[in-house]
Scaffold this motif. Structure first.
Motif, PDB file in Angstrom:
ATOM      1  N   ASP A  84       0.866  -1.175   0.000  1.00 34.93           N
ATOM      2  CA  ASP A  84       0.000   0.000   0.000  1.00 34.93           C
ATOM      3  C   ASP A  84       0.908   1.231   0.000  1.00 34.93           C
ATOM      4  O   ASP A  84       1.792   1.351   0.836  1.00 34.93           O
ATOM      5  N   LEU A 141      -0.236  -5.867   0.527  1.00 35.63           N
ATOM      6  CA  LEU A 141      -1.601  -5.937   0.007  1.00 35.63           C
ATOM      7  C   LEU A 141      -1.777  -7.183  -0.851  1.00 35.63           C
ATOM      8  O   LEU A 141      -0.895  -7.525  -1.647  1.00 35.63           O
ATOM      9  N   ALA A 154      -3.378  -8.874  -4.090  1.00 34.31           N
ATOM     10  CA  ALA A 154      -3.672  -8.299  -5.403  1.00 34.31           C
ATOM     11  C   ALA A 154      -3.631  -9.409  -6.447  1.00 34.31           C
ATOM     12  O   ALA A 154      -3.345 -10.570  -6.129  1.00 34.31           O
ATOM     13  N   ASP A 188      -0.871 -12.925  -2.020  1.00 31.89           N
ATOM     14  CA  ASP A 188      -1.119 -12.295  -0.728  1.00 31.89           C
ATOM     15  C   ASP A 188       0.054 -11.404  -0.311  1.00 31.89           C
ATOM     16  O   ASP A 188       0.697 -11.626   0.701  1.00 31.89           O
ATOM     17  N   GLY A 189       0.376 -10.430  -1.171  1.00 29.93           N
ATOM     18  CA  GLY A 189       1.402  -9.453  -0.839  1.00 29.93           C
ATOM     19  C   GLY A 189       2.795  -9.783  -1.325  1.00 29.93           C
ATOM     20  O   GLY A 189       3.629  -8.900  -1.456  1.00 29.93           O
ATOM     21  N   ARG A 199      -5.689  -4.322  -8.170  1.00 27.00           N
ATOM     22  CA  ARG A 199      -6.379  -4.569  -6.903  1.00 27.00           C
ATOM     23  C   ARG A 199      -7.698  -3.808  -6.896  1.00 27.00           C
ATOM     24  O   ARG A 199      -7.771  -2.671  -6.453  1.00 27.00           O
ATOM     25  N   THR A 225      -8.255   1.163  -6.826  1.00 26.64           N
ATOM     26  CA  THR A 225      -6.797   1.264  -6.837  1.00 26.64           C
ATOM     27  C   THR A 225      -6.307   1.342  -8.273  1.00 26.64           C
ATOM     28  O   THR A 225      -6.764   0.585  -9.133  1.00 26.64           O
ATOM     29  N   ARG A 272       4.258  -0.439  -5.327  1.00 28.87           N
ATOM     30  CA  ARG A 272       3.408   0.340  -4.426  1.00 28.87           C
ATOM     31  C   ARG A 272       2.129   0.728  -5.163  1.00 28.87           C
ATOM     32  O   ARG A 272       2.187   1.415  -6.181  1.00 28.87           O
ATOM     33  N   ARG A 283      -4.329   4.158  -4.189  1.00 26.97           N
ATOM     34  CA  ARG A 283      -5.786   4.222  -4.240  1.00 26.97           C
ATOM     35  C   ARG A 283      -6.174   5.584  -4.836  1.00 26.97           C
ATOM     36  O   ARG A 283      -5.660   6.608  -4.415  1.00 26.97           O
ATOM     37  N   ARG A 310      -9.910  -9.982  -0.679  1.00 25.73           N
ATOM     38  CA  ARG A 310      -8.933  -8.936  -0.340  1.00 25.73           C
ATOM     39  C   ARG A 310      -8.191  -8.436  -1.576  1.00 25.73           C
ATOM     40  O   ARG A 310      -7.920  -7.249  -1.706  1.00 25.73           O
ATOM     41  N   ASP A 367     -10.228  -6.055  -3.340  1.00 24.12           N
ATOM     42  CA  ASP A 367     -10.567  -4.939  -2.454  1.00 24.12           C
ATOM     43  C   ASP A 367     -12.071  -4.873  -2.176  1.00 24.12           C
ATOM     44  O   ASP A 367     -12.694  -3.827  -2.244  1.00 24.12           O
TER      45      ASP A 367
END
Length: 176
Positions: free
Chosen positions: A46, A53, A55, A87-88, A105, A109, A129, A132, A161, A164
Motif C-alpha cells: 500500500d 496488500l 492483489a 497475498d502481498g 487490486r 486502486t 506500491r 488508491r 482482499r 478490495d
C-alpha cells in the motif's frame, strides 16, 4: 584419561566421497549460474501505509509470453491475461530478460505496470506500491460480490482482499 579426545584417521574412501560431494556442489552452482536463472521476489505494498496488500499479478516476458509465478495459487482470466491471486508477495524463477509485470487490486486502486530487466536487477526484492484513487468506504459505501461459486473459504478470503471487496457471498451450489 578424562578430558582426552581420541582422533581417528579418515579412510581414503571417505576423503574421496567428501571431495566428490564438493565437486558436485560446485558443478551444480556453475550450471545454475550459466543457465542465467535468476529469482525475482516481488512485494505488493500500500503506497500510503507501506503494508503488504493482496492483489492480482500477471507476468510476461519481453515477447509477451505469459509466465507463471511460483507456488500454488488461484487465478482468473481477465482482460485477456491470466492473473494470479497473491497475498502481498510472489516469486518467479526466470532467465534474465525483460519482464512485464501488471498488478491490479479492485476498482478503487490504480493498476500498475512495470518493465523489469532481470539482467540488471540484483537479488533484492522489488516493491510495487499501489495507489488508491478513491476510498468509497470513507464515503459510506461498501463493495462486494453477492454471487460467487466454487471457491474454498481460504481462496474466497484471498480473492476478496485482492479485489478490495468488503462483502463476498459464497454460494454452495451451481443452481443459478
Amino acid at each position: 584419561g578424562a578430558g582426552r579426545v581420541k582422533l581417528r584417521q579418515m579412510r581414503p574412501r571417505s576423503i574421496l566421497t567428501i571431495r566428490l560431494a564438493f565437486l558436485c556442489a560446485a558443478l551444480l552452482t556453475l550450471c545454475y549460474k550459466s543457465l542465467g536463472v535468476d529469482r525475482l521476489e516481488g512485494r505488493i505494498l500500500d503506497d500510503n501505509t507501506g503494508l503488504p496488500l493482496a492483489a492480482t499479478v500477471s507476468l510476461s516476458d519481453g515477447d509477451g509470453k505469459p509466465l507463471e509465478i511460483d507456488g500454488r495459487h488461484s487465478h482468473v482470466q481477465y482482460l485477456g491475461r491470466r492473473r494470479c491471486y497473491v497475498d502481498g508477495v510472489f516469486t518467479l524463477n526466470s532467465r534474465p530478460g525483460r519482464l512485464v509485470i501488471e498488478v491490479r487490486r479492485g476498482l478503487e486502486t490504480l493498476p500498475l505496470r512495470a518493465d523489469v530487466d532481470l539482467s540488471r536487477q540484483g537479488s533484492e526484492p522489488l516493491s510495487f506500491r499501489l495507489k488508491r484513487w478513491i476510498d468509497m468506504s470513507e464515503l459510506g459505501y461498501r463493495n462486494g460480490d453477492t454471487h460467487v461459486h466454487y471457491l474454498s473459504q481460504s481462496q474466497a478470503h484471498l480473492q476478496m482482499r485482492a479485489e478490495d471487496m468488503n462483502v463476498l457471498n459464497l454460494l454452495v451450489s451451481d443452481f443459478t
